[in-house]
Design a protein around this motif. Structure first.
Motif, PDB file in Angstrom:
ATOM      1  N   LYS A 153       0.867  -1.180   0.000  1.00 44.99           N
ATOM      2  CA  LYS A 153       0.000   0.000   0.000  1.00 44.99           C
ATOM      3  C   LYS A 153       0.906   1.234   0.000  1.00 44.99           C
ATOM      4  CE  LYS A 153      -4.072  -2.049   0.354  1.00 44.99           C
ATOM      5  NZ  LYS A 153      -5.127  -1.879  -0.655  1.00 44.99           N
ATOM      6  N   ALA A 154       1.410   1.561  -1.195  1.00 48.59           N
ATOM      7  CA  ALA A 154       2.417   2.616  -1.308  1.00 48.59           C
ATOM      8  C   ALA A 154       1.905   3.980  -0.875  1.00 48.59           C
ATOM      9  CB  ALA A 154       2.934   2.685  -2.741  1.00 48.59           C
ATOM     10  N   GLU A 155       0.594   4.193  -0.985  1.00 45.76           N
ATOM     11  CA  GLU A 155       0.041   5.501  -0.620  1.00 45.76           C
ATOM     12  C   GLU A 155      -0.086   5.690   0.883  1.00 45.76           C
ATOM     13  OE1 GLU A 155      -3.390   2.685  -0.546  1.00 45.76           O
ATOM     14  OE2 GLU A 155      -1.605   2.968  -1.802  1.00 45.76           O
ATOM     15  N   LYS A 156      -0.059   4.592   1.625  1.00 44.97           N
ATOM     16  CA  LYS A 156      -0.256   4.655   3.077  1.00 44.97           C
ATOM     17  C   LYS A 156       1.016   5.109   3.778  1.00 44.97           C
ATOM     18  CE  LYS A 156      -4.463   2.866   3.743  1.00 44.97           C
ATOM     19  NZ  LYS A 156      -5.521   3.525   4.504  1.00 44.97           N
ATOM     20  N   LEU A 157       0.873   5.953   4.761  1.00 40.20           N
ATOM     21  CA  LEU A 157       2.020   6.334   5.577  1.00 40.20           C
ATOM     22  C   LEU A 157       2.305   5.243   6.600  1.00 40.20           C
ATOM     23  CD1 LEU A 157       3.953   8.784   5.920  1.00 40.20           C
ATOM     24  CD2 LEU A 157       2.595   9.372   7.921  1.00 40.20           C
ATOM     25  N   ILE A 158       1.241   4.642   7.139  1.00 45.44           N
ATOM     26  CA  ILE A 158       1.373   3.616   8.174  1.00 45.44           C
ATOM     27  C   ILE A 158       0.373   2.504   7.889  1.00 45.44           C
ATOM     28  CG2 ILE A 158       1.024   3.106  10.641  1.00 45.44           C
ATOM     29  CD1 ILE A 158       1.792   6.075  11.159  1.00 45.44           C
ATOM     30  N   GLY A 163      -0.822  -6.971  14.623  1.00 44.37           N
ATOM     31  CA  GLY A 163       0.357  -6.727  15.448  1.00 44.37           C
ATOM     32  C   GLY A 163       1.612  -6.425  14.658  1.00 44.37           C
ATOM     33  N   ILE A 164       1.464  -6.098  13.382  1.00 41.16           N
ATOM     34  CA  ILE A 164       2.604  -5.734  12.538  1.00 41.16           C
ATOM     35  C   ILE A 164       2.367  -4.348  11.961  1.00 41.16           C
ATOM     36  CG2 ILE A 164       3.914  -6.292  10.465  1.00 41.16           C
ATOM     37  CD1 ILE A 164       3.318  -9.209  10.938  1.00 41.16           C
ATOM     38  N   TYR A 165       3.324  -3.454  12.181  1.00 40.13           N
ATOM     39  CA  TYR A 165       3.227  -2.069  11.716  1.00 40.13           C
ATOM     40  C   TYR A 165       4.331  -1.819  10.698  1.00 40.13           C
ATOM     41  CZ  TYR A 165       0.994  -2.047  16.311  1.00 40.13           C
ATOM     42  OH  TYR A 165       0.226  -2.366  17.402  1.00 40.13           O
ATOM     43  N   THR A 166       3.996  -1.081   9.634  1.00 39.68           N
ATOM     44  CA  THR A 166       5.020  -0.646   8.682  1.00 39.68           C
ATOM     45  C   THR A 166       4.777   0.820   8.368  1.00 39.68           C
ATOM     46  OG1 THR A 166       3.773  -1.127   6.644  1.00 39.68           O
ATOM     47  CG2 THR A 166       5.002  -2.951   7.632  1.00 39.68           C
ATOM     48  N   ASN A 167       5.797   1.484   7.827  1.00 43.01           N
ATOM     49  CA  ASN A 167       5.572   2.875   7.430  1.00 43.01           C
ATOM     50  C   ASN A 167       6.320   3.202   6.150  1.00 43.01           C
ATOM     51  OD1 ASN A 167       8.260   3.515   8.996  1.00 43.01           O
ATOM     52  ND2 ASN A 167       7.698   5.422   7.996  1.00 43.01           N
ATOM     53  N   GLY A 168       6.022   4.364   5.584  1.00 44.74           N
ATOM     54  CA  GLY A 168       6.582   4.785   4.309  1.00 44.74           C
ATOM     55  C   GLY A 168       8.054   5.132   4.392  1.00 44.74           C
ATOM     56  N   ILE A 201       1.124  15.210  13.763  1.00 44.80           N
ATOM     57  CA  ILE A 201       0.366  14.081  14.286  1.00 44.80           C
ATOM     58  C   ILE A 201      -0.794  13.759  13.344  1.00 44.80           C
ATOM     59  CG2 ILE A 201      -1.288  15.402  15.713  1.00 44.80           C
ATOM     60  CD1 ILE A 201      -0.762  13.267  17.931  1.00 44.80           C
ATOM     61  N   ASP A 202      -1.150  12.491  13.264  1.00 40.76           N
ATOM     62  CA  ASP A 202      -2.284  12.015  12.462  1.00 40.76           C
ATOM     63  C   ASP A 202      -2.077  12.160  10.955  1.00 40.76           C
ATOM     64  OD1 ASP A 202      -3.656  11.277  14.720  1.00 40.76           O
ATOM     65  OD2 ASP A 202      -4.706  13.189  14.897  1.00 40.76           O
ATOM     66  N   ARG A 203      -0.831  12.246  10.487  1.00 45.51           N
ATOM     67  CA  ARG A 203      -0.600  12.236   9.048  1.00 45.51           C
ATOM     68  C   ARG A 203      -0.875  10.839   8.522  1.00 45.51           C
ATOM     69  NH1 ARG A 203       5.077  12.649   6.823  1.00 45.51           N
ATOM     70  NH2 ARG A 203       4.595  11.858   4.784  1.00 45.51           N
ATOM     71  N   GLN A 204      -1.604  10.723   7.411  1.00 46.53           N
ATOM     72  CA  GLN A 204      -2.081   9.431   6.941  1.00 46.53           C
ATOM     73  C   GLN A 204      -1.466   8.950   5.626  1.00 46.53           C
ATOM     74  OE1 GLN A 204      -4.286   7.597   8.778  1.00 46.53           O
ATOM     75  NE2 GLN A 204      -4.185   9.186  10.322  1.00 46.53           N
ATOM     76  N   THR A 205      -0.914   9.853   4.829  1.00 50.00           N
ATOM     77  CA  THR A 205      -0.495   9.464   3.481  1.00 50.00           C
ATOM     78  C   THR A 205       0.892   9.989   3.137  1.00 50.00           C
ATOM     79  OG1 THR A 205      -1.078   9.606   1.121  1.00 50.00           O
ATOM     80  CG2 THR A 205      -1.651  11.491   2.496  1.00 50.00           C
ATOM     81  N   GLN A 206       1.576   9.292   2.224  1.00 54.70           N
ATOM     82  CA  GLN A 206       2.839   9.791   1.680  1.00 54.70           C
ATOM     83  C   GLN A 206       2.703  10.044   0.177  1.00 54.70           C
ATOM     84  OE1 GLN A 206       6.140   7.020   1.781  1.00 54.70           O
ATOM     85  NE2 GLN A 206       4.907   5.289   1.113  1.00 54.70           N
ATOM     86  N   SER A 207       1.451   9.989  -0.305  1.00 55.87           N
ATOM     87  CA  SER A 207       1.209  10.070  -1.756  1.00 55.87           C
ATOM     88  C   SER A 207       1.734  11.352  -2.383  1.00 55.87           C
ATOM     89  CB  SER A 207      -0.292   9.943  -2.042  1.00 55.87           C
ATOM     90  OG  SER A 207      -0.769   8.681  -1.668  1.00 55.87           O
ATOM     91  N   ASP A 208       1.613  12.481  -1.683  1.00 52.75           N
ATOM     92  CA  ASP A 208       2.037  13.738  -2.310  1.00 52.75           C
ATOM     93  C   ASP A 208       3.555  13.869  -2.394  1.00 52.75           C
ATOM     94  OD1 ASP A 208       1.921  14.033   0.536  1.00 52.75           O
ATOM     95  OD2 ASP A 208       2.132  16.189   0.313  1.00 52.75           O
ATOM     96  N   PHE A 209       4.286  12.957  -1.730  1.00 54.35           N
ATOM     97  CA  PHE A 209       5.746  12.975  -1.824  1.00 54.35           C
ATOM     98  C   PHE A 209       6.263  12.124  -2.981  1.00 54.35           C
ATOM     99  CE2 PHE A 209       5.025  13.917   2.695  1.00 54.35           C
ATOM    100  CZ  PHE A 209       5.801  15.054   2.832  1.00 54.35           C
ATOM    101  N   ALA A 210       5.426  11.217  -3.479  1.00 53.24           N
ATOM    102  CA  ALA A 210       5.872  10.251  -4.487  1.00 53.24           C
ATOM    103  C   ALA A 210       6.179  10.906  -5.824  1.00 53.24           C
ATOM    104  CB  ALA A 210       4.817   9.165  -4.674  1.00 53.24           C
ATOM    105  N   VAL A 314      -4.207  14.944  -2.101  1.00 53.32           N
ATOM    106  CA  VAL A 314      -4.600  16.349  -1.897  1.00 53.32           C
ATOM    107  C   VAL A 314      -5.189  16.891  -3.196  1.00 53.32           C
ATOM    108  CG1 VAL A 314      -2.881  16.798  -0.092  1.00 53.32           C
ATOM    109  CG2 VAL A 314      -2.280  17.174  -2.500  1.00 53.32           C
ATOM    110  N   SER A 315      -5.829  18.046  -3.120  1.00 55.60           N
ATOM    111  CA  SER A 315      -6.380  18.674  -4.323  1.00 55.60           C
ATOM    112  C   SER A 315      -5.261  19.385  -5.093  1.00 55.60           C
ATOM    113  CB  SER A 315      -7.450  19.693  -3.933  1.00 55.60           C
ATOM    114  OG  SER A 315      -6.841  20.836  -3.347  1.00 55.60           O
ATOM    115  N   PRO A 316      -5.482  19.710  -6.382  1.00 60.27           N
ATOM    116  CA  PRO A 316      -4.465  20.447  -7.139  1.00 60.27           C
ATOM    117  C   PRO A 316      -4.094  21.780  -6.485  1.00 60.27           C
ATOM    118  CG  PRO A 316      -6.119  19.566  -8.625  1.00 60.27           C
ATOM    119  CD  PRO A 316      -6.618  19.314  -7.235  1.00 60.27           C
TER     120      PRO A 316
END
Length: 330
Positions: A153-158, A163-168, A201-210, A314-316
């Protein structure tokens, strides 16, 4: 008191490995101190552990000496796996002791948290098979090739599953740390740590960095030529039916081969190429949203906004305001 193990790999380490290790120790130590100030017992006993007496980083300029060997830790509650680098095909063999120990601890009830490319080490255990996983957007294609059973899930930050956590990628491991602090301590402690370390806090996505570059190391020459055609003509109206005919491949087979090679359908690939071009225009020019939209081949504002948000999160307009320096400073 729970036990936190910060793993210190001694193979394929890089500068970000050290950042993850120190960042984890710093944030969890601060969370413990915050609880002590508020009359509570610290939540974790924090221990750095590896399979050697010391590990070198940054070509030997820095070293970390683990407090314990993993063989001495019979039970731990949370294992943090830092980012790694190098030839990921060698991972399993070079870190076999770590892989076996992680598996053993998970069976005993330990939770696991991988940071950025630490997901390669975690995936080597087999524990990520058929589970969701996030990783640095730039490592997605390589990772999928090595671990096809993992649901990336490349768009997910976390991600948080069984019981397994991953992040971007990059320093987004700090967001995972805040997430874990809230889970193991409480919301107020997470807010305190986010303010002390100035982490959103509560950041959910890394999509805008890709940055979308397209997967081309797949060996399917027909798909590669189709990708190049799309990238060179994305601003025109492209019919996927005509495109498959152009390369003398039936539409269904064309779609199947395209997905297998790139991870995207041909339509999704076209959308990503268009949006990547739009992102660059929004970052570097004074063009309006409508001007950019038309340049990349969209005529419907609503459709453009929906696809842009789907891909970037995010929006344009939000994207332009965030990344365009001229917009920010007049």
């Amino acid at each position: 008191m729970k036990h936190l193990t910060i793993l210190i790999p001694n193979a394929q380490t890089g500068p970000n490995t050290l950042s993850c290790i120190i960042g984890t120790w710093h944030v969890f130590t601060s969370a413990n101190e915050y609880w002590k100030k508020n009359g509570k017992r610290p939540a974790f006993n924090i221990e750095m552990a590896g399979i050697s007496t010391h590990t070198d980083f940054v070509n030997g300029l820095l070293s970390v000496m683990p407090q314990a060997n993993i063989s001495s830790i019979k039970k731990t509650d949370l294992i943090v796996i830092p980012a790694i680098q190098g030839d990921f095909k060698k991972l399993h063999q070079e870190n076999l002791l770590l892989v076996n120990w992680i598996n053993e601890q998970y069976k005993k009830g330990s939770e696991l948290a991988s940071m950025c490319t630490g997901a390669y080490l975690l995936a080597s255990t087999g524990l990520l098979d058929n589970k969701t996983c996030s990783i640095h957007w730039n490592a997605v294609n390589n990772f999928r090739g090595l671990f096809p059973k993992v649901i990336v899930k490349a768009e997910k930050l976390i991600t948080d599953e069984q019981g397994i956590y991953t992040n971007g990628g990059g320093y987004s491991f700090l967001n995972l740390l805040i997430y874990l602090v809230e889970k193991y301590y409480d919301r107020q402690t997470a807010i305190y740590c986010s303010k002390i370390f100035q982490i959103d806090i509560d950041r959910q996505t890394q999509s805008d960095f890709a940055i979308f570059t397209g997967q081309k190391a797949h060996g399917d020459e027909v798909v590669k030529k189709a990708q190049e055609y799309i990238e060179n003509n994305f601003y025109e109206k492209i019919s996927m039916e005509n495109l498959s005919q152009k390369f003398a491949v039936g539409r269904r087979n064309f779609d199947r081969r395209f997905i297998k090679a790139t991870g995207n359908t041909p339509v999704e690939y076209l959308q990503r190429v268009k949006i990547e071009s739009a992102k660059k225009a929004l970052e570097t020019t004074r063009k309006t949203i409508s001007e950019v939209m038309y340049e990349v081949g969209y005529a419907d504002v609503k459709a453009f906004r929906e696809v842009f948000r789907k891909i970037t999160g995010v929006s344009p307009l939000e994207y332009k305001n965030k990344y365009n320096k001229e917009m920010a400073f007049g």
